[in-house]
Motif scaffolding. Structure first.
Motif, short mmCIF file in Angstrom:
data_model
loop_
_atom_site.label_atom_id
_atom_site.label_comp_id
_atom_site.label_asym_id
_atom_site.label_seq_id
_atom_site.Cartn_x
_atom_site.Cartn_y
_atom_site.Cartn_z
N ALA A 1 0.65 -1.23 0.33
CA ALA A 1 0.36 0.08 0.06
C ALA A 1 0.92 1.28 -0.05
O ALA A 1 1.09 1.91 0.66
N HIS B 1 3.29 6.52 1.52
CA HIS B 1 3.34 6.28 3.27
C HIS B 1 3.43 7.61 3.29
O HIS B 1 2.89 8.12 4.54
N ASP C 1 3.22 -1.46 8.08
CA ASP C 1 4.25 -1.87 7.19
C ASP C 1 5.41 -2.79 7.86
O ASP C 1 5.03 -4.28 7.07
N ARG D 1 4.49 -6.36 9.24
CA ARG D 1 4.17 -7.09 8.82
C ARG D 1 5.42 -8.41 7.92
O ARG D 1 5.78 -9.26 7.06
N HIS E 1 -5.37 -3.34 6.75
CA HIS E 1 -5.14 -2.83 5.35
C HIS E 1 -6.24 -2.37 4.48
O HIS E 1 -6.25 -2.14 3.69
N HIS F 1 -1.07 5.57 8.46
CA HIS F 1 -1.52 4.66 8.02
C HIS F 1 -2.65 4.16 7.09
O HIS F 1 -2.81 3.85 5.31
N ASP G 1 -3.64 3.85 3.05
CA ASP G 1 -4.26 3.29 2.34
C ASP G 1 -5.88 3.32 1.44
O ASP G 1 -5.53 2.37 0.63
N HIS H 1 -6.52 -1.29 -3.05
CA HIS H 1 -7.03 -1.54 -1.44
C HIS H 1 -8.85 -1.69 -0.78
O HIS H 1 -8.67 -2.05 0.77
ZN LIG Z 1 -1.78 -1.11 4.56
#
Ligand SMILES: [Zn+2]
Length: 319
Positions: A28, A34, A70, A73, A88, A178, A182, A188
């Protein structure tokens, strides 16, 4: 058959860890988009917002926090990754089957499982983790921000130290950024998140590269603060944040076809086209506008009186 998103996320995460790969970021808007959205939002806050939130240190921190979820993740923290990956995105085509959506996450999950019970043939695609929790995490983090801002007001009025709560507010604002970002990325909000699936009369690509090419590589190579800032709009007040956020997501979702159309026109290769640059800058600007407006709304609403506790608990089955 649609590649299950968690499998996709795992493979993308693995790619992100490959040091030889020349991809600057994954997921994203990538790291650059971001950071840009958070930076543009916090540097366009109006003077009505307390000065600490507009200070150079706060701007640096909120910008840094743009990609923060992120960073959660990584396969180094698999439980965290599994828990929060569905925050997200939201597949709006699927979520629409249970419209209107309840405002609370667990009610949403319950409604999805009730739907699955009545439509067992759709059990796989209607799983909550498959459809995603995008607007739910946004609402929840926004409420954290509002709560901290209310505490700030009370401590300040009492003449007490506000430094600790200022730090909490800066973190929540950056974290919120964030998900709001997204929410401005069309891929998304859709089942068509990484290559077209289902009937395809427009011959859109089925490539699994469209997602990262658009949001990470193209943004990294082409977008600047200055280019995006020119598309930002003045502050707009927000009434009911849940309703307004859904309008924002619907606007984003309406651009899904445009992403695929621009891809077909080679819009996300190299320097792209005038149309693809404008489109991408406008999407990033929409994210920055929304984040700034939500921060302003949290500040305004943090001054509102809190409902009585007994009213709150009477309505709920709390333990
Ligand atoms: Zn995200």
């Amino acid at each position: 058959m649609t590649l299950h998103r968690s499998a996709l996320l795992r493979s993308l995460a693995a790619l992100c860890l490959m040091p030889m790969l020349a991809v600057p970021a994954c997921f994203a808007w990538g790291k650059d988009g971001h950071k840009m959205i958070n930076h543009l939002a916090v540097t366009s806050l109006p003077a009505s917002i307390p000065a600490f939130l507009r200070s150079p240190a706060a701007v640096d921190e909120i910008t840094y926090l743009g990609p923060e979820p992120d960073r959660w993740r990584s396969p180094a923290e698999p439980e965290l990754d599994a828990m929060q990956a569905p925050d997200h995105y939201i597949d709006m085509e699927l979520a629409d089957r249970i419209a209107p959506l309840p405002r609370e996450r667990y009610q949403y999950i319950a409604k999805l499982y009730a739907y699955i019970e009545a439509h067992p043939d759709q059990a796989r695609e209607m799983q909550p983790t498959h459809i995603g929790f995008q607007p739910y995490i946004t609402e929840e983090v926004w409420e954290r921000l509002k709560s901290a801002m209310r505490d700030y007001r009370q401590l300040k009025a009492a003449g007490k130290d506000t430094m600790p709560v200022q730090q909490a507010i800066i973190f929540y604002a950056g974290w919120l950024g964030h998900y709001v970002a997204d929410g401005s990325q069309p891929l998304h909000t859709t089942i068509e998140y990484n290559g077209w699936v289902g009937p395809n009369p427009n011959h859109y690509t089925t490539s699994h590269h469209i997602h990262s090419q658009f949001e990470s590589e193209f943004v990294h190579d082409n977008m600047t603060d200055a280019e995006v800032r020119q598309y930002m709009k003045p502050v707009e007040p927000i009434g009911d944040e849940w309703t307004q956020y859904w309008a924002y997501l619907n606007t984003t979702h309406a651009d899904v076809d445009e992403v695929y159309q621009l891809w077909n026109e080679h819009g996300f290769e190299g320097k792209g086209t005038a149309e693809s640059r404008k489109f991408t800058a406008e999407r990033l600007a929409a994210g920055a506008d929304e984040l700034r407006n939500l921060i302003v709304a949290a500040w305004v609403k943090s001054a509102e009186p809190v409902p009585e506790w007994h009213d709150h608990y009477d309505k709920k089955d709390k333990k």
